[in-house]
Design a protein around this motif. Structure first.
Motif, PDB file in Angstrom:
ATOM      1  N   LEU A  97     -23.557  -9.965 -60.692  1.00 47.35           N
ATOM      2  CA  LEU A  97     -24.603 -10.456 -59.786  1.00 47.35           C
ATOM      3  C   LEU A  97     -25.647  -9.383 -59.484  1.00 47.35           C
ATOM      4  O   LEU A  97     -26.815  -9.693 -59.248  1.00 47.35           O
ATOM      5  CB  LEU A  97     -23.977 -10.961 -58.488  1.00 47.35           C
ATOM      6  N   ARG A 109     -30.629 -15.588 -57.910  1.00 43.00           N
ATOM      7  CA  ARG A 109     -29.265 -15.961 -57.506  1.00 43.00           C
ATOM      8  C   ARG A 109     -29.301 -17.321 -56.821  1.00 43.00           C
ATOM      9  O   ARG A 109     -29.364 -17.412 -55.603  1.00 43.00           O
ATOM     10  CB  ARG A 109     -28.672 -14.916 -56.573  1.00 43.00           C
ATOM     11  N   THR A 149     -26.222 -20.258 -60.428  1.00 45.71           N
ATOM     12  CA  THR A 149     -25.988 -18.927 -61.001  1.00 45.71           C
ATOM     13  C   THR A 149     -24.734 -18.289 -60.421  1.00 45.71           C
ATOM     14  O   THR A 149     -23.882 -17.771 -61.159  1.00 45.71           O
ATOM     15  CB  THR A 149     -27.199 -18.018 -60.742  1.00 45.71           C
ATOM     16  N   VAL A 150     -24.602 -18.321 -59.095  1.00 45.79           N
ATOM     17  CA  VAL A 150     -23.427 -17.736 -58.451  1.00 45.79           C
ATOM     18  C   VAL A 150     -22.165 -18.466 -58.886  1.00 45.79           C
ATOM     19  O   VAL A 150     -21.121 -17.849 -59.140  1.00 45.79           O
ATOM     20  CB  VAL A 150     -23.577 -17.784 -56.916  1.00 45.79           C
ATOM     21  N   VAL A 172     -21.136 -17.362 -62.408  1.00 44.99           N
ATOM     22  CA  VAL A 172     -20.572 -16.001 -62.404  1.00 44.99           C
ATOM     23  C   VAL A 172     -19.134 -16.027 -61.874  1.00 44.99           C
ATOM     24  O   VAL A 172     -18.239 -15.384 -62.441  1.00 44.99           O
ATOM     25  CB  VAL A 172     -21.449 -15.059 -61.558  1.00 44.99           C
TER      26      VAL A 172
END
Length: 301
Positions: free
Chosen positions: A154, A160, A164-165, A168
């Motif tokens: 990150l 973000r 996206t988070v 991840v």
């Protein structure tokens, strides 16, 4: 004629295969905890789908409509949860924060579960070289501490968003579930009904989809349900540390991060997001425990 014989043999194999889901729903209906957790999560899901409707129940329905003259008001009046230091309605922010937090938790778990099913099933069903290669791959990912790996990735990402988070977090979540899938598949791949399906000449894809996965996925689903709560906590932790979602996104983690400095003077800013976060995680974990007990054949007995 051969097609008729194959269909008849397939019916016989289906009859020999254990019907795991048959008694599951009847058992779940007798569990008060299941209905309690399902009710709580159902309400949260509705809030996530239609936050504007719920936010309009009290005070200011727009979480970004802030008035500095109303800074840090205590709960009451038009602001049932009070306001933050910028004069934004805490209730509206908590309601809208449900959407981002649940999106991260559900999406990350769904992606991790999909990868785990593909990878774990290949390793458990075929064994051999595929099993060894996948085992080494999971070892590589498990060598990174979950949060530390997420922090490293990150930190190198500019944007973000919730998606996206979630991706991840999914990247570092699938290995544990993949090993569980592998173990579950190995426990049923040599069952008599699977051997009978192989003897009939059925393709591996059909055997896996029809006989292996339905009888091995129960424990995985229970763990996946519990994992949703863990991912939500991880997202809140990363956001609290300034490494997760960023404004103008709205999430419980962002609210906790901005409220930590004012806890002694305005505890309501920290209290209400914490309550929603705690209730959500407890409901997810408890539902996972109930599913695990019900899907366990010994527990059903």
């Amino acid at each position: 004629m051969s097609d008729t014989l194959t269909a008849t043999a397939a019916t016989e194999v289906d009859a020999d295969a254990p019907a795991a889901p048959r008694g599951v729903w009847r058992t779940l209906r007798r569990r008060p905890l299941f209905w309690l957790c399902a009710g709580v999560l159902g309400v949260l899901l509705l809030i996530a789908v239609a936050p504007s409707w719920f936010a309009g129940w009290f005070g200011q329905p727009d979480p970004r409509a802030c008035n500095l003259s109303d800074s840090a008001l205590r709960p009451g009046g038009d602001h049932v949860f009070g306001t933050d230091v910028q004069g934004c309605d805490v209730y509206a922010n908590v309601i809208y924060g449900t959407q981002a937090s649940l999106t991260v938790g559900v999406l990350a778990t769904a992606v991790a579960l999909l990868v785990a099913l593909v990878v774990g099933t290949a390793a458990g069903f075929y064994g051999g070289l595929a099993d060894r290669l996948i085992a080494r791959l999971t070892d590589v990912f498990l060598g990174f501490p979950f949060l530390l790996g997420a922090v490293v990735v990150l930190t190198s990402i500019g944007t973000r968003s919730a998606v996206t988070v979630a991706l991840v977090l999914a990247l570092f979540s699938w290995p544990t579930m993949a090993r569980l899938v592998r173990g579950s598949v190995r426990s049923v791949r040599d069952a008599p009904y699977v051997e009978a399906a192989k003897a009939m000449g059925l393709r591996d894809r059909r055997i896996i989809a029809r006989y292996v996965l339905p009888n091995s996925i129960g424990p995985v689903l229970a763990v996946a349900t519990t994992m949703v709560g863990g991912v939500i906590v991880s997202e809140s932790t990363l956001t609290f540390l300034g490494l997760g979602l960023r404004a103008p996104s709205i999430s419980w983690g962002l609210q906790l991060s901005s409220a930590q400095t004012y806890f002694q003077t305005s505890p309501h800013m920290l209290l209400f997001p914490s309550i929603f976060l705690t209730v959500t995680v407890l409901a997810m974990i408890t539902l996972g425990d109930v599913l695990r007990d019900v899907l366990d054949p010994k527990g059903r007995g």
